[in-house]
Scaffold this motif. Structure first.
Motif, mmCIF file in Angstrom:
data_model
loop_
_atom_site.group_PDB
_atom_site.id
_atom_site.type_symbol
_atom_site.label_atom_id
_atom_site.label_comp_id
_atom_site.label_asym_id
_atom_site.label_seq_id
_atom_site.Cartn_x
_atom_site.Cartn_y
_atom_site.Cartn_z
ATOM 1 N N PRO A 123 0.700 -1.182 -0.127
ATOM 2 C CA PRO A 123 0.091 0.038 -0.184
ATOM 3 C C PRO A 123 0.843 1.256 0.118
ATOM 4 O O PRO A 123 0.212 2.454 0.176
ATOM 5 C CB PRO A 123 -1.066 -0.277 1.153
ATOM 6 C CG PRO A 123 -0.148 -1.141 2.051
ATOM 7 C CD PRO A 123 0.726 -2.048 1.093
ATOM 8 N N PHE A 124 2.119 1.238 0.060
ATOM 9 C CA PHE A 124 3.083 2.180 0.052
ATOM 10 C C PHE A 124 4.156 1.914 -0.954
ATOM 11 O O PHE A 124 4.398 0.840 -1.349
ATOM 12 C CB PHE A 124 3.652 2.763 1.523
ATOM 13 C CG PHE A 124 4.569 1.640 1.792
ATOM 14 C CD1 PHE A 124 5.806 1.723 1.788
ATOM 15 C CD2 PHE A 124 3.794 0.460 2.513
ATOM 16 C CE1 PHE A 124 6.620 0.727 2.396
ATOM 17 C CE2 PHE A 124 4.620 -0.407 3.020
ATOM 18 C CZ PHE A 124 6.097 -0.436 2.986
ATOM 19 N N PRO A 125 4.860 3.027 -1.766
ATOM 20 C CA PRO A 125 5.762 2.772 -2.961
ATOM 21 C C PRO A 125 6.925 2.232 -1.957
ATOM 22 O O PRO A 125 7.373 2.894 -1.085
ATOM 23 C CB PRO A 125 5.927 4.210 -3.166
ATOM 24 C CG PRO A 125 5.317 5.112 -2.409
ATOM 25 C CD PRO A 125 4.333 4.531 -1.420
ATOM 26 N N LEU A 126 7.591 1.231 -2.475
ATOM 27 C CA LEU A 126 8.754 0.840 -1.748
ATOM 28 C C LEU A 126 10.010 0.580 -2.927
ATOM 29 O O LEU A 126 9.726 -0.236 -3.773
ATOM 30 C CB LEU A 126 8.523 -0.667 -1.298
ATOM 31 C CG LEU A 126 9.863 -1.084 -0.435
ATOM 32 C CD1 LEU A 126 10.168 -0.573 0.728
ATOM 33 C CD2 LEU A 126 9.576 -2.654 -0.058
ATOM 34 N N ALA A 127 11.018 1.108 -2.867
ATOM 35 C CA ALA A 127 11.995 0.879 -3.856
ATOM 36 C C ALA A 127 13.258 0.443 -3.001
ATOM 37 O O ALA A 127 13.350 0.459 -1.923
ATOM 38 C CB ALA A 127 12.580 2.364 -4.327
ATOM 39 N N ASN A 128 14.022 -0.115 -3.959
ATOM 40 C CA ASN A 128 15.284 -0.770 -3.458
ATOM 41 C C ASN A 128 16.137 0.181 -2.591
ATOM 42 O O ASN A 128 16.276 1.193 -2.920
ATOM 43 C CB ASN A 128 16.207 -1.516 -4.515
ATOM 44 C CG ASN A 128 16.808 -2.473 -4.051
ATOM 45 O OD1 ASN A 128 16.858 -3.096 -3.055
ATOM 46 N ND2 ASN A 128 18.282 -2.490 -4.765
ATOM 47 N N GLY A 129 16.596 -0.197 -1.155
ATOM 48 C CA GLY A 129 17.190 0.593 -0.493
ATOM 49 C C GLY A 129 16.252 1.420 0.612
ATOM 50 O O GLY A 129 16.802 2.118 1.712
ATOM 51 N N ASP A 130 15.092 1.550 0.375
ATOM 52 C CA ASP A 130 14.014 2.207 1.316
ATOM 53 C C ASP A 130 14.095 1.566 2.563
ATOM 54 O O ASP A 130 14.428 0.351 2.671
ATOM 55 C CB ASP A 130 12.725 2.273 0.755
ATOM 56 C CG ASP A 130 12.660 3.019 -0.221
ATOM 57 O OD1 ASP A 130 13.478 4.011 -0.893
ATOM 58 O OD2 ASP A 130 11.220 3.266 -0.798
ATOM 59 N N ARG A 131 14.048 2.305 3.710
ATOM 60 C CA ARG A 131 14.017 1.785 4.891
ATOM 61 C C ARG A 131 12.553 1.374 5.343
ATOM 62 O O ARG A 131 11.451 2.040 5.053
ATOM 63 C CB ARG A 131 14.734 2.640 6.082
ATOM 64 C CG ARG A 131 16.162 2.625 5.781
ATOM 65 C CD ARG A 131 16.781 2.463 7.240
ATOM 66 N NE ARG A 131 18.381 2.707 6.894
ATOM 67 C CZ ARG A 131 19.244 2.245 7.049
ATOM 68 N NH1 ARG A 131 19.246 1.124 7.997
ATOM 69 N NH2 ARG A 131 20.653 2.318 7.013
ATOM 70 N N VAL A 132 12.280 0.221 5.949
ATOM 71 C CA VAL A 132 11.029 -0.423 6.329
ATOM 72 C C VAL A 132 11.188 -0.796 8.071
ATOM 73 O O VAL A 132 12.233 -1.036 8.396
ATOM 74 C CB VAL A 132 10.475 -1.349 5.567
ATOM 75 C CG1 VAL A 132 10.076 -0.764 4.267
ATOM 76 C CG2 VAL A 132 11.436 -2.628 5.602
#
Ligand code: MGD
Ligand code: SF4
Length: 734
Positions: free
Chosen positions: A644-653
């Protein structure tokens, strides 16, 4: 070693050349030699494989660690972790002095103390527990080679409660399964003939990321000779990148795949009928049992195409008996693990690979004399080993369960309560599942002492912390494990202990003196202990100290060399059908039972190893942190797009599990290399201990998120792959 680590942990190399397999050519690069004053042979403790090390010393400093060519487990090479051992020796965060707690347990507030004061306090508290509750109310948790001194202490003290997480949290289901099938477990190092196998099947064994040195070397050797790999893993592991077949099985369904492989092998008559007629019982029952377990049946469960199941089964059978089904090591996944490992053991029997070249070998060990001792004292009223908590309702467990000890610390959970813990070399807050339960159990204790090198989380819960010196600063007992080439190896101090740290052998002896067990530790020190054993065993100590390891006469290791397969079940037959399990009320033949599905919006959490780290043991090591400073959470690219949210490589979750437990922020690795129903973390990160200045707050802790586990009813192993997480955004990395 950084190159090796990077190669092993990084992208899958396209080259098919075995010499480039996981960068092992880098390990073979010309040795620059030493400009040191001396080279001291010893053996490694960066993991429990215990490879032979040559330590180069200059001006009193260890300048380089290399593999000892005389040692059969290192064969002249170390893995990245072993080569980085000086990062532990010179870790500025090491425990430097004994500590006594100055606040609540778990708050990690201590006062420095002298050795005398700290040891007197430990002795006084243990004696109080003994007086009130008996000697068996003291438990030892231990991990690593130096634990031998503490096991001896416990024997003298009179408590059978000695547990290591390496059993119920790791290889226990495998040991139980192979014992049920062949009469004995596999132990460590595993008796497998990777080097001569022509097909190697890895079921969740991520060799190459899991860096057991000799196994990785032999795997490279086998591939160099043309061996083919079949890799079963929900994740495209480094090994999968080298495989003829990668089967991205749905997590928790391996048993269905194993049954379907047996179905193909038996219906197409690809099994070793002659071998089975000679050595096994239960073939008819097995054949009937798997008759309906077709690849089509398994495909619906595993998500692997039926033709892939059929083709891989045929490849596996084509190389028999030199077709090795790797038994795995960390096998506590889903709580039904003994049955999964039984299926692995049975498949190996169908291939006739037990006791055959390229399969499972016959091993032997150096016979060493013990140190002469007076008889251990008898403790009136002392409990026997069988009382508790080894079995604790798990009939096939053949070691004490570390998790069982933790459980027995909660009042009323066992025949008697445990009241004191000695914790040697194991960070229980990461090694046991459900750390919230471990923390609660500790609050029930009268006393807890931790003996460690680093201020790990468990130290923060201890009443007294005793600083042990590292393996490079101490002598220990001799190593002589069962192996295809029996050998004896020596650990000897390379440099003197730094700060006020002391060898475990010294600490255990000093404590024994203070609790009236001095006669059980009659040796002057570890060196004299070892010398006495060597003299009584007629082994040339000078030669052993010079070479680091002595290898015994070659032994026949397989039928092809004249050995008889080692089958030690009552009647000497391999048990395809287990009457023993049936009598105990379990399924005599392994069957598939579905696992709980992930709740909507959640992923199953899986964990594993990285080449440069041995779980939490190495994450504070600055040399090893350089190539791999923190873990990442692997997320399938398509699944990431559906979030439900944009997730790109390297983003922190942030990971939030089914019980609302939240991880620290961790970088996402968005990749095609993992199935969409699971995420993956390297185990051992996300430390919280304030003294671990390098590792603290780096990455996410899979241990913390393991707030639940499923217990294997056969041997008590704690399956941890039963936790689910959802992802939340935690801000973008700069
Ligand atoms: P660590 O937690 O890394 O390893 O668990 P442990 O063996 O308990 O902690 C080891 C401790 O030993 C560290 O605090 C380190 O500082 C200390 N140490 C290092 N060298 C020495 C020494 O020479 N002397 C002393 N006294 N201390 C030393 C691992 C266990 O965890 C295992 S083996 C397995 S296979 C399981 N794996 C696993 C998993 O994969 N996932 C999850 N979620 N849990 C797991 N638990 C199990
Ligand atoms: Fe040390 Fe690596 Fe060998 Fe383990 S495999 S003992 S870390 S060199």
């Amino acid at each position: 070693f950084i190159q090796i680590g990077a190669a092993a942990g990084g992208a899958v190399a396209a080259s098919g050349l075995a010499t480039r397999f996981w960068g092992l050519d880098a390990a073979r690069a010309e040795d620059p030699g030493t400009d040191g004053d001396r080279v001291v042979p010893t053996f490694c403790e960066l993991c429990f494989w215990n490879c032979g090390v040559l330590a180069h010393v200059k001006g009193g400093q260890v300048t380089k660690l290399g593999g000892n060519p005389e040692h059969p487990l290192s064969r002249g090479m170390l893995c990245p972790r072993g080569a980085g051992g000086t990062g532990l020796l010179y870790d500025p965060d090491r425990l430097k002095k004994p500590l006594i707690r100055a606040s609540k347990r778990g708050e990690d507030v201590f006062q420095e103390a002298s050795w005398d004061a700290a040891l007197n306090k430990v002795a006084e508290e243990l004696l109080k527990v003994r007086e009130r509750h008996g000697p068996e109310a003291v438990a030892l948790f231990t991990h690593g080679f130096g634990g031998s001194w503490w096991k001896h202490f416990m024997k003298a003290w009179g408590s059978p409660n000695i547990g290591a997480p390496s059993y119920a949290q790791c290889r226990g289901p495998r040991e139980a399964a192979f014992t049920l099938t062949y009469g004995e477990g596999l132990g460590s190092p595993e008796p497998i003939d990777l080097a001569n196998a022509r097909v190697i099947t890895l079921i969740g064994s991520h060799l190459g990321e899991n860096m057991h040195n000799t196994q990785v070397q032999e795997l490279a050797e086998a591939v160099g000779k043309g061996a083919q790999l079949v890799v079963v893993d929900p994740r495209f592991s480094v090994a999968a990148g080298k495989a003829r077949y990668w089967l991205p099985v749905k997590p928790g369904t391996d048993l269905a795949l194993l049954l379907a492989w047996m179905n193909v092998i038996l219906t197409e008559k690809r099994h070793d009928a002659e071998y089975l007629a000679k050595y096994a019982t239960g073939l008819d029952e097995l054949t009937a049992h798997v008759a309906t377990k077709t690849p089509e049946w398994a495909s619906a469960i595993t998500g692997v195409r039926p033709e892939l199941i059929r083709e891989s089964a045929r490849l596996i059978a084509s190389a028999r008996p030199a077709s090795l089904i790797h038994p795995g090591r960390h096998t506590t996944w889903y709580g039904d693990d003994t049955q999964r490992l039984r299926a692995t053991a049975i498949l190996a029997a169908l291939l006739g690979s037990w006791g055959r070249r390229g399969g499972y070998l016959v091993t032997d060990k150096f016979r060493l004399a013990g140190y002469p001792l007076p008889k251990p004292p008898l403790h009136p009223g002392g409990r026997s080993k069988d009382d508790m908590p080894k079995g604790g309702g798990f009939p096939v467990a053949d070691e004490v369960l570390a998790s069982g000890l933790c459980d027995a610390t909660k009042p009323g959970r066992a025949l008697y309560d445990l009241k004191a813990w000695i914790v040697y070399g194991t960070n229980l807050m990461q090694a046991l599942p459900a750390p919230q339960e471990t923390a609660a159990a500790i609050q029930n204790l009268d006393f807890i002492v931790a003996i460690d090198v680093l201020p790990a989380e468990i130290c923060g819960f201890a009443d007294v912390v005793l600083p042990e010196c590292t393996y490079l600063e101490r002598d220990d007992d001799l190593a002589a494990p069962a192996y295809k080439q029996p050998f004896v190896a020596i650990r000897q101090a390379v440099v003197p202990p730094m700060y006020e740290s002391k060898p475990g052998s010294w600490i255990a002896k000093e404590l024994a003196n203070r609790v009236g067990l001095g006669d059980q530790f009659p040796w002057a020190d570890a060196r004299e202990f070892v010398e006495t054993r060597l003299a009584a065993s007629k082994i040339d100590s000078a030669e052993l100290r010079r070479k680091g390891a002595l290898v015994g006469k070659p032994i026949p290791t397989c039928e092809e060399e004249g050995a008889t397969p080692n089958i030690t079940t009552g009647d000497g037959k391999i048990k395809l059908f287990s009457a023993e399990l049936q009598q105990l009320g379990f399924e005599p033949l392994p069957d598939f039972h579905p696992q709980e599905e992930a709740p909507a919006g959640m992923f199953r959490m899986l964990s594993g190893r990285a080449p440069t780290h041995t779980f939490g043991r190495t994450t504070n090591n600055r040399l090893l942190a350089e190539p791999f400073p923190e873990n990442e959470v692997w997320v399938n690219a398509e699944a990431a797009r559906a979030l439900p949210f944009p997730l790109a490589n390297g983003d922190r979750v942030v990971l939030v599990n089914q019980d609302g437990v939240r991880s620290g922020p961790v970088r996402a690795r968005v990749t095609e290399r993992i199935r969409g129903d699971c995420v993956y973390l390297v185990h051992g990160f996300g430390h919280t201990a304030k003294g671990l200045r390098q590792a603290r707050g780096r990455g996410a802790s899979d241990s913390l998120l393991t707030s639940r586990y499923k217990v294997d009813p056969i041997m008590g192993g704690t399956g941890v792959n039963v936790n689910f997480v959802r992802l939340e955004p935690a801000g973008r990395v700069a």
